[in-house]
Design a protein around this motif. Sequence first.
Motif, PDB file in Angstrom:
ATOM      1  N   GLY A  66       0.819  -1.207   0.000  1.00 14.06           N
ATOM      2  CA  GLY A  66       0.000   0.000   0.000  1.00 14.06           C
ATOM      3  C   GLY A  66       0.853   1.257   0.000  1.00 14.06           C
ATOM      4  O   GLY A  66       2.074   1.210  -0.205  1.00 14.06           O
ATOM      5  N   GLU A  67       0.230   2.415   0.227  1.00 16.47           N
ATOM      6  CA  GLU A  67       0.933   3.689   0.169  1.00 16.47           C
ATOM      7  C   GLU A  67       1.351   4.165   1.559  1.00 16.47           C
ATOM      8  O   GLU A  67       0.889   3.638   2.567  1.00 16.47           O
ATOM      9  N   GLY A  68       2.237   5.163   1.577  1.00 20.11           N
ATOM     10  CA  GLY A  68       2.600   5.820   2.822  1.00 20.11           C
ATOM     11  C   GLY A  68       3.867   5.326   3.481  1.00 20.11           C
ATOM     12  O   GLY A  68       4.341   5.950   4.426  1.00 20.11           O
ATOM     13  N   PHE A  69       4.454   4.222   2.995  1.00 16.84           N
ATOM     14  CA  PHE A  69       5.629   3.703   3.696  1.00 16.84           C
ATOM     15  C   PHE A  69       6.882   4.539   3.436  1.00 16.84           C
ATOM     16  O   PHE A  69       7.882   4.377   4.142  1.00 16.84           O
ATOM     17  N   ALA A  70       6.842   5.418   2.432  1.00 15.81           N
ATOM     18  CA  ALA A  70       7.974   6.310   2.176  1.00 15.81           C
ATOM     19  C   ALA A  70       7.583   7.768   2.422  1.00 15.81           C
ATOM     20  O   ALA A  70       8.211   8.680   1.884  1.00 15.81           O
ATOM     21  N   ASP A  71       6.560   7.969   3.212  1.00 18.63           N
ATOM     22  CA  ASP A  71       6.052   9.313   3.506  1.00 18.63           C
ATOM     23  C   ASP A  71       6.663   9.801   4.815  1.00 18.63           C
ATOM     24  O   ASP A  71       6.331   9.307   5.897  1.00 18.63           O
ATOM     25  N   LEU A  72       7.547  10.771   4.733  1.00 20.73           N
ATOM     26  CA  LEU A  72       8.188  11.339   5.917  1.00 20.73           C
ATOM     27  C   LEU A  72       7.221  12.302   6.610  1.00 20.73           C
ATOM     28  O   LEU A  72       6.710  13.228   5.986  1.00 20.73           O
ATOM     29  N   LEU A  73       6.991  12.085   7.889  1.00 20.40           N
ATOM     30  CA  LEU A  73       6.103  12.958   8.652  1.00 20.40           C
ATOM     31  C   LEU A  73       6.861  13.930   9.541  1.00 20.40           C
ATOM     32  O   LEU A  73       6.388  15.033   9.796  1.00 20.40           O
ATOM     33  N   ALA A  74       8.029  13.524  10.040  1.00 17.36           N
ATOM     34  CA  ALA A  74       8.748  14.411  10.952  1.00 17.36           C
ATOM     35  C   ALA A  74      10.196  13.971  11.106  1.00 17.36           C
ATOM     36  O   ALA A  74      10.534  12.793  10.979  1.00 17.36           O
ATOM     37  N   LEU A  75      11.026  14.948  11.403  1.00 16.35           N
ATOM     38  CA  LEU A  75      12.408  14.724  11.815  1.00 16.35           C
ATOM     39  C   LEU A  75      12.607  15.493  13.113  1.00 16.35           C
ATOM     40  O   LEU A  75      12.308  16.688  13.178  1.00 16.35           O
ATOM     41  N   ALA A  76      13.083  14.807  14.127  1.00 15.79           N
ATOM     42  CA  ALA A  76      13.308  15.444  15.423  1.00 15.79           C
ATOM     43  C   ALA A  76      14.728  15.157  15.885  1.00 15.79           C
ATOM     44  O   ALA A  76      15.391  14.229  15.411  1.00 15.79           O
ATOM     45  N   GLY A  77      15.187  15.982  16.810  1.00  8.31           N
ATOM     46  CA  GLY A  77      16.516  15.792  17.374  1.00  8.31           C
ATOM     47  C   GLY A  77      16.464  15.876  18.888  1.00  8.31           C
ATOM     48  O   GLY A  77      15.717  16.688  19.448  1.00  8.31           O
ATOM     49  N   GLU A  78      17.233  15.021  19.555  1.00  7.82           N
ATOM     50  CA  GLU A  78      17.321  15.034  21.014  1.00  7.82           C
ATOM     51  C   GLU A  78      18.780  14.999  21.437  1.00  7.82           C
ATOM     52  O   GLU A  78      19.640  14.485  20.711  1.00  7.82           O
TER      53      GLU A  78
END
Length: 233
Positions: A31-43
Amino acid sequence: MGVLFLFQDPLGDDHGLGYLYPQAALYREAGEGFADLLALAGEARDGKLVLRVRLARYPNPLGGPLGFSLAAVVLHLDTAFGGEEELLPGLRTPKGEGWEVAYLLTGFGAEERTPGGEKRAVPARKAGEWVEVETPLPPGPYGYYGAVGLFDPFAPWYLRPVSPQGGPWTLMAPPGSLPAVDLLAQDPKAQAEAYQSGVLRPMRKGGFPLRRESLVAFALGFLSLGLAFLLRR
């Protein structure tokens, strides 16, 4: 532990400029969405930078030990002045905002790369809906470039190639298109501009670029204030 930044990317924009996914059953079933980046965070953890990536979905038909196997994430970091300005074939940084280190993340592990081609494995893990990469870098005012494509273990950046005809294992896209279906950008307009121009702007906390000219101007301004204070006395 402390959150340093959170950059969000729009949902459902993992088709570049109209890319069509490969037609092999593996991709149709995922299906779709497996290569959809939603966020990048740093800690910050123990004085080191930990990068956290959030994708829309994590199908794992190939049994990747990190809990997914069809996507590949490429993160380039601008940590100093100058740097390499080519991110991927057909995609560059703005002038003077090149990268010094990159991190490649797949469901089978993570690695660090330098512009000179050196590679080494770095720790990575799945943490709920996030995938984390431990870097040896101290936290700093860096610029971040992100791209997501379909995993190909034999491709230079682990990103499956494109062709005008497409195919069972190839993305269908116009000639010369990037091998990435999603780019880290603040909105769809910014992403479309990056695909069209071939220049991707970095994401920075506060939006301020790390430029030598900016630091020089700040130093001169501070010096002027100091001289004015001394003259008044």
